[in-house]
Design an enzyme around this catalytic site. Structure first.
Site, mmCIF file in Angstrom:
data_model
loop_
_atom_site.group_PDB
_atom_site.id
_atom_site.type_symbol
_atom_site.label_atom_id
_atom_site.label_comp_id
_atom_site.label_asym_id
_atom_site.label_seq_id
_atom_site.Cartn_x
_atom_site.Cartn_y
_atom_site.Cartn_z
ATOM 1 N N ARG A 53 0.779 -1.087 0.001
ATOM 2 C CA ARG A 53 0.015 -0.073 0.151
ATOM 3 C C ARG A 53 0.941 1.231 -0.068
ATOM 4 N NH1 ARG A 53 -2.036 1.513 4.374
ATOM 5 N NH2 ARG A 53 -2.582 -0.577 5.222
ATOM 6 N N TYR A 105 -17.414 16.343 -16.218
ATOM 7 C CA TYR A 105 -17.517 14.985 -16.542
ATOM 8 C C TYR A 105 -18.554 14.567 -15.540
ATOM 9 C CZ TYR A 105 -16.639 10.035 -16.011
ATOM 10 O OH TYR A 105 -16.650 8.705 -16.164
ATOM 11 N N ASP A 177 -8.513 18.569 -14.948
ATOM 12 C CA ASP A 177 -8.919 16.986 -15.660
ATOM 13 C C ASP A 177 -8.288 17.083 -17.002
ATOM 14 O OD1 ASP A 177 -9.781 14.803 -16.704
ATOM 15 O OD2 ASP A 177 -11.424 14.696 -15.413
ATOM 16 N N LYS A 202 -8.380 5.796 -19.896
ATOM 17 C CA LYS A 202 -8.574 6.403 -21.360
ATOM 18 C C LYS A 202 -7.555 6.417 -22.155
ATOM 19 C CE LYS A 202 -12.624 6.702 -19.325
ATOM 20 N NZ LYS A 202 -12.967 8.163 -18.761
HETATM 21 C C1 LIG Z 1 -13.506 8.607 -17.620
HETATM 22 C C2 LIG Z 1 -13.290 9.928 -16.972
HETATM 23 C C3 LIG Z 1 -13.011 10.217 -15.714
HETATM 24 C C4 LIG Z 1 -13.379 8.918 -14.838
HETATM 25 O O1 LIG Z 1 -12.235 8.224 -14.880
HETATM 26 P P1 LIG Z 1 -12.427 6.707 -14.425
HETATM 27 O O2 LIG Z 1 -11.125 5.849 -14.741
HETATM 28 O O3 LIG Z 1 -13.690 5.966 -15.226
HETATM 29 O O4 LIG Z 1 -12.822 6.480 -12.890
HETATM 30 C C5 LIG Z 1 -12.887 11.536 -15.392
HETATM 31 N N1 LIG Z 1 -12.742 12.513 -16.172
HETATM 32 C C6 LIG Z 1 -12.882 12.121 -17.475
HETATM 33 C C7 LIG Z 1 -12.668 13.452 -18.393
HETATM 34 C C8 LIG Z 1 -13.068 11.023 -18.234
HETATM 35 O O5 LIG Z 1 -13.372 10.941 -19.243
#
Ligand SMILES: *Cc1c(COP(=O)(O)O)cnc(C)c1O
Length: 382
Positions: A53, A105, A177, A202
């Protein structure tokens, strides 16, 4: 290899970061699954690792590579993008006020309203594309402003330089983000943001088969320490195999982004000429309201677009069901083109128009993609 003096390009960093393993000579990183590490006779931990951890070699390599790409002093890998987002907001104090974009998001918006309002954060959603709206909102005591550009699902561009300068005048933390742009196309920390958040699920992992996230800090700070605690104390800790898959995705990120961007540009230009299409949202189009700002702050326009069809929800579903290459599924950033009707997945309170379809443009040949959309549009008009 001696330490280079020049700053390397992202393509090179992504491949060579933390690649020295003299004890084994591995060129590619191994996966360390051990949850625990031996102590020396004096009780110390000679490897620097004690328990999974608090640290894992593969996780550290991933964090090092991400911090070099975003030019960050601190990187904290998390098991998902939402875990990264959660860690940032949980580093604030009850009573703090945060500003988020109207079209942030959907998961972030839900987390703020279901969890963090109960926890004592005051949340205000504002139109981040308007400098006057940002200025006015910042005048009230605000701890953090959350930016997201390009945004979801209307691919709106926020002027990062402007929003960051305004936040700095008010002593407000800026988090961005950067999932959609990736550090290859846009580096908010270089523009003065304090924090960058990623869903590495992503583009960074890039193959629709691993979940992860990361929080990056321009400088060491108490907020950064609190986010590190969320990882090592509260257990927002990614698994070694996921770290390995995500690190593996980084090797090809820059070259994948190039093709994602080229294909999205081609498809956006094609869709713009189609009768069944009311409008296309893509910052690479000269007609797009975000075009000039995107050109300034991004090195290319990204792989995400959305468009609105004439005929609303029914026509949108018809079109999706007439496609044979693009597949109907949520998420983005994988090799395959995905298309999604956002209003129905977001449900009540959605900002997405009923005729809007969001496309994560994949790595297929662009002519196959334009043909697929052309045929589906023709079939769904009939
Ligand atoms: C998918 C996404 C998230 C969340 O991410 P996860 O890996 O699904 O928890 C946050 N911000 C944006 C812009 C995203 O496309």
């Amino acid at each position: 290899m001696s330490e280079p003096k020049r700053r390397l390009h992202p393509e090179t960093i992504a491949i060579h970061s933390a690649a020295k393993r003299p004890e084994t000579g591995d060129v590619m990183p191994p996966i360390h699954l051990s949850t625990t590490f031996v102590r020396a006779p004096d009780g110390s931990y000679p490897s620097g690792f004690d328990y999974i951890r608090s640290g894992n070699p593969g996780r550290e390599e991933l964090e090092t590579c991400l911090s070099e790409l975003e030019i960050a002093e601190v990187a904290v890998a998390t098991p998902s993008g939402m875990a990264a987002t959660h860690a940032v907001f949980s580093a604030l104090d009850p009573g703090d006020r945060v500003l988020v974009p109207l079209d942030t998001y959907y998961g972030t918006k839900n987390l703020l309203h279901t969890h963090f309002e109960r926890w004592g954060l005051e949340v205000e959603s504002i139109d981040m594309s308007s400098p006057t709206v940002i200025e006015r909102a910042l005048e009230r005591r605000t701890r953090l402003i959350w930016l997201e550009t390009p945004s979801n699902p209307c691919i709106t561009i926020t002027d990062l330089g402007h929003a960051i300068a305004a936040a700095q005048r008010h002593g407000t933390l800026v988090a961005c983000d950067n999932t959609w742009a990736t550090p290859v196309l846009q580096r908010p920390l270089e523009l003065g943001a304090d924090i960058v958040v990623h869903s590495t699920t992503k583009y960074i992992a890039g193959h629709s088969d691993a979940m992860g996230g990361a929080v990056l800090f321009r400088e060491r700070s108490e907020t950064a320490e609190r986010v590190r605690e969320a990882q090592t104390e509260a257990g927002l800790t990614p698994a070694p195999f996921d770290c390995w898959l995500i690190r593996r995705g980084l090797y090809t990120l820059a070259c994948r982004m190039k093709t994602h961007c080229e294909n999205a540009q081609r498809l956006a230009e094609f869709l713009e000429t189609q009768d069944g299409v009311e409008r296309v949202h893509f910052p690479g189009l000269a007609s797009d309201p975000g075009h000039e700002v995107a050109k300034r702050q991004m090195s290319d326009f990204g792989g995400m677009l959305s468009f609105v069809v004439h005929g609303g929800r029914e026509r949108a579903f018809d079109l999706v069901n007439s496609l044979s290459i693009a597949r109907p599924a949520t998420s983005l950033g994988g090799p395959e083109t995905l298309i999604e009707h956002r209003a129905s997945i977001e449900g009540e309170g959605t900002q997405a128009p009923e005729g809007l379809l969001r496309v994560s443009v994949g790595l297929e040949h662009p002519e196959d993609l334009t043909a697929d959309f052309g045929e589906a549009l023709a079939a769904s008009t009939a």
